[in-house]
Each structure stands twice: as structure tokens, then as C-alpha cells.
Write an enzyme that holds these catalytic residues in place. Structure first.
Site, PDB file in Angstrom:
ATOM      1  N   HIS A  86     -17.038  46.294 -21.225  1.00 28.55           N
ATOM      2  CA  HIS A  86     -17.278  45.146 -22.096  1.00 28.55           C
ATOM      3  C   HIS A  86     -18.673  45.118 -22.710  1.00 28.55           C
ATOM      4  CE1 HIS A  86     -19.412  43.642 -18.614  1.00 28.55           C
ATOM      5  NE2 HIS A  86     -19.947  42.714 -19.367  1.00 28.55           N
TER       6      HIS A  86
HETATM    7  C1  UD1 Z   1     -21.299  37.799 -21.153  1.00 33.48           C
HETATM    8  C2  UD1 Z   1     -22.713  38.150 -20.670  1.00 33.48           C
HETATM    9  C3  UD1 Z   1     -22.679  39.468 -19.912  1.00 33.48           C
HETATM   10  C4  UD1 Z   1     -21.623  39.462 -18.831  1.00 33.48           C
HETATM   11  C5  UD1 Z   1     -20.287  39.097 -19.462  1.00 33.48           C
HETATM   12  C6  UD1 Z   1     -19.149  39.056 -18.491  1.00 33.48           C
HETATM   13  C7  UD1 Z   1     -24.584  37.439 -22.092  1.00 33.48           C
HETATM   14  C8  UD1 Z   1     -25.620  37.935 -23.036  1.00 33.48           C
HETATM   15  N1  UD1 Z   1     -23.627  38.329 -21.785  1.00 33.48           N
HETATM   16  O1  UD1 Z   1     -20.921  38.783 -22.097  1.00 33.48           O
HETATM   17  O2  UD1 Z   1     -23.942  39.690 -19.325  1.00 33.48           O
HETATM   18  O3  UD1 Z   1     -21.561  40.735 -18.243  1.00 33.48           O
HETATM   19  O4  UD1 Z   1     -20.428  37.805 -20.055  1.00 33.48           O
HETATM   20  O5  UD1 Z   1     -17.954  38.822 -19.175  1.00 33.48           O
HETATM   21  O6  UD1 Z   1     -24.639  36.323 -21.660  1.00 33.48           O
HETATM   22  N2  UD1 Z   1     -14.627  35.410 -25.360  1.00 33.48           N
HETATM   23  C9  UD1 Z   1     -13.373  34.894 -25.228  1.00 33.48           C
HETATM   24  N3  UD1 Z   1     -13.149  34.007 -24.210  1.00 33.48           N
HETATM   25  C10 UD1 Z   1     -14.109  33.596 -23.372  1.00 33.48           C
HETATM   26  C11 UD1 Z   1     -15.402  34.110 -23.523  1.00 33.48           C
HETATM   27  C12 UD1 Z   1     -15.646  35.019 -24.517  1.00 33.48           C
HETATM   28  O7  UD1 Z   1     -12.471  35.250 -25.954  1.00 33.48           O
HETATM   29  O8  UD1 Z   1     -13.821  32.781 -22.466  1.00 33.48           O
HETATM   30  C13 UD1 Z   1     -14.877  36.404 -26.420  1.00 33.48           C
HETATM   31  C14 UD1 Z   1     -15.412  35.780 -27.686  1.00 33.48           C
HETATM   32  O9  UD1 Z   1     -14.906  36.493 -28.760  1.00 33.48           O
HETATM   33  C15 UD1 Z   1     -16.904  36.025 -27.583  1.00 33.48           C
HETATM   34  C16 UD1 Z   1     -16.947  37.349 -26.850  1.00 33.48           C
HETATM   35  O10 UD1 Z   1     -15.846  37.325 -25.956  1.00 33.48           O
HETATM   36  O11 UD1 Z   1     -17.540  36.050 -28.823  1.00 33.48           O
HETATM   37  C17 UD1 Z   1     -18.215  37.567 -26.097  1.00 33.48           C
HETATM   38  O12 UD1 Z   1     -18.484  36.471 -25.215  1.00 33.48           O
HETATM   39  P1  UD1 Z   1     -19.994  36.164 -24.777  1.00 33.48           P
HETATM   40  O13 UD1 Z   1     -20.024  35.058 -23.812  1.00 33.48           O
HETATM   41  O14 UD1 Z   1     -20.846  36.044 -25.986  1.00 33.48           O
HETATM   42  O15 UD1 Z   1     -20.455  37.499 -24.094  1.00 33.48           O
HETATM   43  P2  UD1 Z   1     -19.717  38.511 -23.093  1.00 33.48           P
HETATM   44  O16 UD1 Z   1     -19.483  39.782 -23.818  1.00 33.48           O
HETATM   45  O17 UD1 Z   1     -18.557  37.904 -22.380  1.00 33.48           O
END
Ligand code: UD1
Length: 392
Positions: free
Chosen positions: A223
Site C-alpha cells: 500500500h
Molecule cells: C495511511 C498512513 C500509512 C499507513 C496506512 C495503513 C499516512 C501518511 N499514511 O496510509 O502510514 O501505513 O494508513 O493503511 O497517514 N481509503 C479508503 N477507505 C478508507 C481509508 C482510505 O478507501 O477507510 C482510500 C482513499 O482513497 C484514500 C486512500 O485510501 O485517499 C489513502 O488513505 P490515507 O488515509 O490517505 O492513507 P493510507 O494510504 O491508508
């Protein structure tokens, strides 16, 4: 021994969670605070960084986390938007609830955002999992770690290498305590409740034969933006995973970011194989069962490096560096980056029985949260400035 009743003038500890990897760290901490004498009052705040059923709700149930007292419902966004929105929504809570301190875990955007708000409002910040460094500032988490540790008042570490990192950055030694790994507290507390891998596949509507065969199976998660956000990196990674699956069947739990990018780049076809089971993000007990039974784990996760070390399962980390060096030095972890040759070689070595056995690092013993509770209570009760004088 401290008094049995928490002093009336000392506010609750606001405990912050935001994203999936925070939940398994916070669950044992809340239990230890509750079991402490006197019980340490807490207020659980969820920033809402993660919100999907798969990324959030299932883990709360599995980890027996209480329903958050407050959810800031921040959701997704660019780093700036997400961080700023957490800050904006978190700040007023400090005046409303007048906490004795705010406890943040790990290295996600919510961790830094809440710590930063506290620093400006003179509310003490407690950071659990402090001092880890990848020395790769292109990782957003590295920035979150560095800055949170600079402004934290009490820092709890999982491995001794963290102390040298913090010392190098000028963090005073008396603020830092080595307590062990709360993520492993969760693992040990839940291990006997882990879900059997065959059941996990069956419940997902997939053939359980994939994980009960004599050859064993591998588990994959990916991820990190550096691995999944560009087709130039993601496509070769998926094609080497496809190759690996010919040697050992794979269970691939897809993060929403990764699933979206695979679709966007038109790479789904390459993963379509009877020997690759694609699953949505898994619950904690499902993942624990899958990891414990795996022959090999291929991942770019931070937490999985530690969990596989605790389980004694060989892990190939698809990154060039790690902020958790103890998993390589003492545990079962090997860094292979995204080089197909290194990945292939790593898998072959493990299948040939030459994977690392590792040993359990110091204080990864299921009692880290108890150590935090004992130290934090002592620390808070001896703070010269009580709450009223803490807030400007
Ligand atoms: C975040 C953390 C990362 C951690 C990871 C675990 C930061 C900078 N990154 O990354 O350190 O390893 O979580 O998962 O804080 N999304 C969904 N549903 C959700 C959450 C996210 O669909 O419940 C999708 C959205 O499109 C979003 C993308 O995932 O834009 C990324 O989510 P985000 O919270 O920005 O970062 P992660 O990649 O999950």
C-alpha cells in the site's frame, strides 16, 4: 504505590486513533489504563482518517476497542488537507475536555496533526512508538515521526535503536522510556482467537484449497505510495508476484489505494490466476490467522515486519529501508526492495527452508502497555504544573 483514585484536578488522557495501524496499538493501552490502580481516565478520539467498514469497523470489533467517544470524521484528502482538517477539528477538544495529556501512536498523519495542536496549546504530548527512523524523508511517515518526536514530552520506544536516533536529534534522554511493543501486546492477546485461513477464504467466497495445500501459501500486502502510485513500479511488482504464485500460492489482501490503482492502470488481468486469492482488507483476526499460517509474507507494511518477527514467519519487505531495524537484525525480516531478482531469490531461499527463524526482541512480551500505564501515571502525578496552568 499511587492513590486508588485519580486526582480530580487531573483531566483525562485523550487517546488518538486515526488509521488502521493505530488501532492494534491503542487497544492494549486502553485496557492497561483501565486496569491500572488508580484507573487512568481516558477519552478515545478517532480522527476518521480511515472510515471504511473493512479499514475500520471490523478492526474495532476484533480488537475489542470501545466505540470512540468522539469521531472527527476527517476522511481522505491530500496530506495538507487531511493534516489541516484534523488540526482544525481537534483543537477545540482541548478546551472542552481539558486533558492531562494527549497520547498519540505510530506515524500517520493524524499522529502529527494532533501532536502539533497540543504543542501550540501547551498540552503535554505522549508518543508511543517513538524514535523509529527509516532515514528516508520521501516517506510521509518519516516526516510525521521526526516532527512528533521533536514536540513530544514523553516518548515510549519499541526497540533500543530508537534511543540513539532520538539522542542524535537532540531529544533529552529523560523524556524517553523503553517499554517494548504494544502492537505485539495485541498480537499475543489475540493469537488464540485468530481465524483459520481456510475459513477466511471460504467466508470471502474463495476456494480454501489454496491455503491447505502441502506447499503452503504466501501472504501479500502492498500500500505504500512509493510502490503502488506509479504504474512503472506497480506493474513489475505485480508481475513478479504472479511469477512467485507459480511457486507458492498467494493470498493478497488489497488496500483500497492499491485496488484503485490496479484498476486505474488496467493491471487487473495480470493478477487473475487460480493461484492468487484477492481479498479486501482483512479484519485483525483474519490477518493474524493468515500470517501465522504463512510460509512467507511479502509486504511493504511497517506493522507486518513486527508481527511476522513475533510469529517467527519469514518476511520479505518490499522496501529499500526499514524504520524497524530490529526485525532484520533479530527477527525474520529481509529487505528486498522492489527488485524482481531479489524478490525471486528471497522467496526461493525461504521455500528451500533457508528463511530466517529469528528471535523475539526484548520486551516484545505482551506487557508494553502495562509499562506505559505505570510510567505515565507516575509521570502525570508528579508533573509540577497541573492542568489549569497548562493551558494558555
Ligand atoms: C495511511 C498512513 C500509512 C499507513 C496506512 C495503513 C499516512 C501518511 N499514511 O496510509 O502510514 O501505513 O494508513 O493503511 O497517514 N481509503 C479508503 N477507505 C478508507 C481509508 C482510505 O478507501 O477507510 C482510500 C482513499 O482513497 C484514500 C486512500 O485510501 O485517499 C489513502 O488513505 P490515507 O488515509 O490517505 O492513507 P493510507 O494510504 O491508508
Amino acid at each position: 504505590m499511587v492513590d486508588e483514585v485519580w486526582p480530580a484536578g487531573l483531566g483525562p488522557v485523550i487517546c488518538v486513533v486515526g488509521a488502521r495501524p493505530n488501532f492494534m496499538k491503542m487497544a492494549p493501552i486502553l485496557r492497561a489504563f483501565d486496569a491500572h490502580h488508580p484507573a487512568i481516565p481516558t477519552l478515545l478520539v478517532h480522527t476518521g482518517q480511515h472510515y471504511d467498514k473493512d479499514m475500520n469497523d471490523r478492526l474495532f470489533v476484533d480488537l475489542r476497542l470501545p466505540h470512540p467517544d468522539l469521531n472527527l470524521e476527517v476522511g481522505s484528502g491530500t496530506h495538507a488537507v487531511q493534516t489541516a482538517e484534523v488540526m482544525r477539528r481537534f483543537e477545540p477538544l482541548l478546551d472542552t475536555y481539558r486533558p492531562s495529556c494527549v497520547l498519540v501512536v505510530g506515524d500517520v498523519n493524524s499522529t502529527l496533526a494532533c501532536a502539533l495542536v497540543c504543542a501550540k496549546k501547551n498540552v503535554p504530548v505522549v508518543h508511543v512508538e517513538a524514535g523509529l527512523r527509516s532515514y528516508d524523508r520521501a516517506m510521509p511517515e518519516e516526516i510525521n515521526r521526526l516532527l512528533t518526536d521533536q514536540i513530544a514530552d514523553r516518548l515510549y520506544t519499541t526497540e533500543r535503536s530508537a534511543h540513539a536516533n532520538l539522542a542524535r536529534e537532540g531529544v533529552a534522554e529523560e523524556r524517553v522510556r523503553f517499554v517494548g511493543n504494544v502492537m505485539i501486546d495485541s498480537l499475543l492477546a489475540n493469537r488464540e482467537h485468530a481465524r483459520a485461513p481456510a475459513t477466511t477464504l471460504r467466508l470471502a467466497g474463495l476456494d480454501p484449497a489454496l491455503v491447505v495445500g502441502a506447499s503452503g501459501y504466501g501472504v501479500v500486502t502492498l500500500h505504500r505510495p512509493s510502490n503502488v502510485d506509479r504504474i512503472e513500479t506497480l506493474a513489475p511488482l505485480l508481475s513478479v508476484l504472479r511469477e512467485v504464485s507459480e511457486r507458492v500460492p498467494l493470498v493478497f489482501a488489497l488496500h483500497p489505494r492499491t485496488r484503485a490503482n490496479i484498476e486505474r492502470f488496467g493491471l487487473s488481468e495480470g493478477l487473475a490466476s487460480r493461484r492468487i486469492a484477492l481479498l479486501p482488507p482483512q479484519g485483525y483476526l483474519e490477518m493474524l490467522g493468515l500470517l501465522a499460517g504463512a510460509k512467507v509474507v511479502l509486504s511493504d507494511s511497517g506493522g507486518l515486519q513486527e508481527e511476522t518477527t513475533a510469529l517467527g514467519v519469514p518476511c520479505l519487505t518490499l522496501r529499500e529501508n526499514t524504520e524497524r531495524p530490529i526485525t532484520v537484525e533479530q527477527g525474520t525480516n529481509t529487505l528486498v526492495g522492489s527488485d524482481p531478482q531479489a524478490i525471486r531469490r528471497g522467496v526461493e531461499a525461504i521455500l528451500a527452508g533457508a528463511g530466517k527463524n529469528g528471535r523475539i526482541p526484548e520486551y516484545w512480551d505482551g506487557r508494553a502497555a502495562q509499562r506505559i500505564a505505570a510510567d505515565l501515571a507516575r509521570w502525570l502525578l508528579t508533573q509540577p504544573s497541573q492542568h489549569t496552568s497548562l493551558h494558555g
